[in-house]
Design an enzyme around this catalytic site. Structure first.
Site, PDB file in Angstrom:
ATOM      1  CE  LYS A  73      -3.881   2.027   2.561  1.00 36.64           C
ATOM      2  NZ  LYS A  73      -4.791   1.847   3.707  1.00 36.64           N
ATOM      3  CB  SER A  95      -8.097   3.731   2.626  1.00 36.20           C
ATOM      4  OG  SER A  95      -7.322   3.166   3.640  1.00 36.20           O
ATOM      5  CB  SER A 117      -8.453   0.952   5.555  1.00 37.03           C
ATOM      6  OG  SER A 117      -9.226   2.131   5.614  1.00 37.03           O
TER       7      SER A 117
END
Lengths: 104, 499
Positions: free
Chosen positions: B83, B158, B182
């Site tokens: 990420k 996210s 997330s």
């Protein structure tokens, strides 16, 4: 002391948003401030439901698992080199981060 | 396709076993991953950055290590997508924000160091909602990520790209971060396994901070065992993270396949009420019934402060974010505005840099967070929310007096369409209603796929356990996975052509 309605229910208008934006170092346009005022007013109205929760004698949570984090010994350890620390700077001068002048 | 290829069924553990045994090379596994990215990333936008030569160089180094007869690590040759909130030395790390466009960290996050030490391959950086604020990727400054199961829909957020990359078999695993859901919500929406550890289990050093008392890094994988292995590599005390817990290392993989007979499952009635899509409810209840058939004891539990979780979270997380994002000011890294008075005056530079660099949702949250911390409002909002957080934690403590895990849906709906919720921030916040409580309580929780909807959209079973008890959580998740009809499903986009 605060009465039974603990949350003061502020008027979330453009003026308040611009004040908060100044605290947060955000230069908003007036159009942005108006838009955010509307959205934030709805969100703040939503979070005000917390008012209804009885929290008398309840301690706040700062950290979920421990009362107090242990301290480490005060000893020098290797860290980021000067060169690495400056490597991403927008502007460097005299071995430091160059910024526009300011007066306090 | 080779079993050990990214698109095969072997997953993390299959690939590592085959690389260690010499049945395949790290280089060929990496080439297959890069190939899959080349095929599908244009359409999905899962990856923002793929340092191809760097990944191949890592792979060759691992193959050379094996050729020298050295022992390989537990993730040997396993490509991992990262990420974009996690710092990788020398690789653009932006947290999907314009304010960090082009920023190349001069250091690796602790989790990256641990992956490298286990001989994993750092494959590339994945798309996300800006500064981890969002549930759909629609807040990314670099375009949306599409759900591999239905490209008109979001993969969630996210950690959008990390979930999509694993679902699309561009990598057998990835790292995400979870503050309010997330990792778990995108895992649920993409039919992958996603895990948030106990708060403090995995070091946050090198994670671009959103809300420091909530953020945790965790793995996505194609299977529970793969997620468990990655967690074993990531976990451990780190003196560079003051909130990192000093607890012994654990082999989380050993919990997978353990008998769950006699384990007590709590089903909170508050999580099965209005707003829950009926097909999602049906699928999750079906999984719980199967666990009961496996010998678990199912008990209703009550968690009365659940309905305050969204409000509590959006006061605390935004307050912490307003503090954490103060560092993005144009001084030391990232974007610097030189527009008009920004070139002459420091405060104008701060204000214009931040106005130009942050997207709308980030600004909204900074404003809300600053407001709840400001003089005159701090006690009524921030301190109050901290107290409600204590009550939410107590709901979990009380429930865990009578049960060992808590099972529920991970998301109230399957993947929604891109554009469907962008105009209503509050509607978007309510997506996290089932994942937020575990974040506020700091307990470990994960999503594991269960039966999809009739339209073929993934559904996830959310399993939460006591703090530090990832082992029981993994045992239950893997017991369900062994019986799950969803376990071997892949999106039609990536299914191998028959013939």
């Amino acid at each position: 002391m605060l009465g039974s309605r603990a949350m003061p229910g502020p008027k979330l208008d453009r003026a308040l948003v611009l004040h908060v934006a100044k605290l947060a170092s955000l230069s908003l346009s007036e159009g942005e401030a108006d838009r955010f005022a509307g959205e934030l007013a709805r969100i703040v109205a939503y979070v005000e439901q917390l008012d209804a929760v009885d929290t008398a004698d309840v301690a706040p949570t700062a950290h979920v698992l421990v009362e107090r984090m242990p301290l480490r010994t005060d000893a020098l350890v290797p860290c980021l080199s000067h060169e690495d620390a400056l490597s991403q700077a927008p502007q460097v001068e005299g071995g430091g981060f160059a910024v526009p002048t300011f007066v306090e | 396709m080779l079993e050990s290829s990214v698109t095969g069924q072997g997953g993390v553990t299959g690939i590592a076993a085959d690389v260690r045994a010499g049945k395949t090379s790290a280089e060929s596994v990496t080439l297959a991953a890069l190939d899959q990215i080349a095929k599908h990333n244009g359409e999905l936008n899962a990856f923002l950055e793929v340092p191809r030569e760097g990944a191949l160089a890592q792979a060759r180094a691992i193959d050379a290590k094996r050729a020298r007869g050295e022992t390989l690590g537990s993730l040997a040759g396993v490509p991992v997508a990262i990420k974009d909130a996690i710092c990788v030395r020398g690789v653009a790390t932006t947290a999907a924000s314009k304010i960090l466009a082009g920023y190349e960290p001069p250091y690796d996050a602790t989790v990256i160091e641990r992956l490298r030490a286990a001989d994993a391959i750092i494959l590339g950086k994945t798309n996300m909602d800006e500064f981890a604020m969002g549930s759909s990727s629609e807040n990314s400054a670099f375009g949306v990520t599409r759900n591999p199961w239905d490209r008109t829909r979001t993969p969630g957020g996210s950690s959008s790209g990390s979930a999509a990359a694993v679902a699309a078999r561009m990598a057998p695993c990835s790292l995400g971060s979870d503050t309010g859901g997330s990792i778990r919500q995108p895992a649920c929406l993409t039919g992958t396994v996603g895990l948030k550890p106990t708060y403090g289990r995995v070091s946050r050093f090198g994670l671009i901070a959103f809300a420091s008392s909530l953020d945790q890094i965790g793995p996505f994988a194609t299977d529970v065992r793969g997620a468990a292995r990655v967690l074993s590599v990531l976990a451990g005390h780190d003196p560079r993270d003051a909130t990192s817990l000093a607890v012994p290392t654990e082999d989380f993989e050993a919990a997978c396949g353990r008998s769950v007979r006699g384990l007590r499952i709590g089903v909170p009635e508050e999580y099965f009420s209005e707003g829950l899509d009926p097909e999602v409810g049906e699928s999750v209840r079906g999984a719980i019934r199967e666990l009961e058939a496996e010998g678990c004891v199912v008990t209703p539990v009550t968690m009365p402060h659940t309905r305050f979780a969204v409000a509590t979270y959006y006061v605390l997380a935004t307050a912490e974010a307003s503090s954490n994002l103060a560092r993005f000011d144009g001084v030391r890294y990232g974007l610097r505005s030189r527009d008009g008075d920004a070139a002459r005056d420091l405060r104008a530079m701060y204000g214009k840099t931040r106005d130009a660099g942050f997207g709308a949702e980030v600004k909204r949250r900074i404003l809300l967070g600053t407001f709840v911390l400001s003089a005159g409002y701090y006690d009524a909002y921030y301190r109050k929310a901290q107290k409600v957080r204590t009550l939410i934690r107590r709901d979990f403590d009380r429930a865990f007096e009578g049960v060992d895990v808590i099972c529920s849906p991970a998301s109230p709906t399957p993947a929604f369409r891109l554009g469907e919720k962008v105009d209503d921030p509050l509607a978007m916040y309510l997506n996290d209603i089932y994942t937020l409580p575990a974040s506020l309580a700091g307990v470990p929780a994960m999503s594991v796929p269960c039966a999809p909807t009739r339209a073929g959209l993934p559904v996830g079973l959310h399993v939460a356990a006591r703090a530090m008890d990832e082992a029981t959580m993994l045992a239950v998740a893997s017991a369900w996975e062994a019986r799950s009809p969803a376990a071997s499903l892949v999106p039609p986009l990536v299914a191998p052509a028959k013939g």
